[in-house]
Motif scaffolding. Structure first.
Motif, short mmCIF file in Angstrom:
data_model
loop_
_atom_site.label_atom_id
_atom_site.label_comp_id
_atom_site.label_asym_id
_atom_site.label_seq_id
_atom_site.Cartn_x
_atom_site.Cartn_y
_atom_site.Cartn_z
N ALA A 70 -67.01 9.91 -18.01
CA ALA A 70 -66.08 9.45 -16.96
C ALA A 70 -66.54 8.17 -16.31
CB ALA A 70 -65.93 10.53 -15.90
N THR A 160 -56.86 17.63 -22.15
CA THR A 160 -56.98 16.28 -21.55
C THR A 160 -56.37 16.18 -20.17
OG1 THR A 160 -56.87 15.39 -23.78
CG2 THR A 160 -56.56 13.83 -22.00
N SER A 161 -55.18 16.77 -19.95
CA SER A 161 -54.51 16.64 -18.65
C SER A 161 -55.35 17.27 -17.54
CB SER A 161 -53.13 17.29 -18.69
OG SER A 161 -53.25 18.66 -19.02
N HIS A 163 -58.61 17.80 -17.66
CA HIS A 163 -59.82 16.99 -17.59
C HIS A 163 -59.60 15.79 -16.68
CE1 HIS A 163 -62.53 13.80 -19.29
NE2 HIS A 163 -63.39 14.76 -19.08
N ASN A 164 -58.48 15.10 -16.86
CA ASN A 164 -58.16 13.93 -16.03
C ASN A 164 -57.94 14.32 -14.57
OD1 ASN A 164 -58.31 12.32 -18.27
ND2 ASN A 164 -56.10 12.26 -18.63
N ILE A 167 -61.34 14.87 -12.90
CA ILE A 167 -62.00 13.60 -12.58
C ILE A 167 -61.34 12.94 -11.38
CG2 ILE A 167 -62.37 11.24 -13.45
CD1 ILE A 167 -62.96 12.57 -16.19
N ALA A 168 -60.02 13.04 -11.29
CA ALA A 168 -59.30 12.45 -10.14
C ALA A 168 -59.76 13.09 -8.83
CB ALA A 168 -57.80 12.63 -10.32
#
Length: 206
Positions: A70, A160-161, A163-164, A167-168
């Motif tokens: 990230a 992925t969604s 995971h993102n 991180i956000a």
């Protein structure tokens, strides 16, 4: 690009993925011998000399590149003897006035662990509550390192969604850290070894 001196003969350079994109370099390019990577390395060495007086010319360098999922990349450059039997790379910088030749041993390591640093424990509590309430994850390991709290997550099994989204949330409360997981394991103090988000939410539910 952040550069810090670790010792007389060792520096650590932290490159965000934005730093790479600005120079037209993809993450996977760091594994390849291409002119853009040579230019980036020369730029890093120029900046290291300007900011820290670190002179990389005139001797072999050991260069370790750690890719973090990230945050970006950590490049550790050590002046001194290149390990016997290692693969040497010669980088040449074309310049009208002088020619710098770097003799390097390059090793690459990639980590899938996402790590974010938090200055206050309150921020750790807040980020854990938000991750749990959004049903993003209850896992994680919490470390204390260099006066900060670092939350480490392994998103290997996440889509992925999600995971993102994780991180956000991490980025909302903390900051990307240039510490590699290997350094964290060696020098960090483990506060919660597993299920850190669940643990913290249980103990600080008020």
């Amino acid at each position: 690009m952040k550069i810090e001196r670790l010792s007389q003969d060792k520096i650590r350079i932290f490159l965000t993925y934005d730093d790479l994109l600005e120079r037209g370099i993809q993450k996977d390019d760091m594994w390849r011998e291409i002119p853009k990577v040579h230019e980036l390395f020369s730029e890093m060495m120029d900046q290291a000399y300007t900011e820290l007086g670190f002179d990389a010319s005139g001797g072999p360098l050991a260069v370790e590149v750690f890719a973090l999922p990230a945050q970006g990349m950590v490049v550790i450059v050590t002046r001194g003897k290149v390990a016997a039997g290692s693969e040497d790379h010669i980088l040449e910088e074309d310049d009208d006035s002088e020619e710098d030749i770097y003799e390097m041993e390059v090793t690459m390591e990639q980590s899938d662990v996402v790590m974010y640093a938090f200055r206050d424990f309150e921020d750790v509590i807040d980020v854990c509550k938000k991750l749990k309430s959004a049903s993003l994850t209850e896992d994680g390991r919490l470390y204390s390192y260099n006066g900060k709290y670092i939350l480490a997550l392994e998103p290997a099994n996440m889509e992925t969604s999600r995971h993102n989204a994780v991180i956000a949330v991490l980025a909302e409360f903390g900051e990307a850290t240039s510490v590699t997981y290997a350094m964290l394991e060696e020098y960090g103090k483990v506060i919660v070894a597993s299920g850190a988000i669940q643990e913290i939410c249980t103990h600080f539910s008020g």
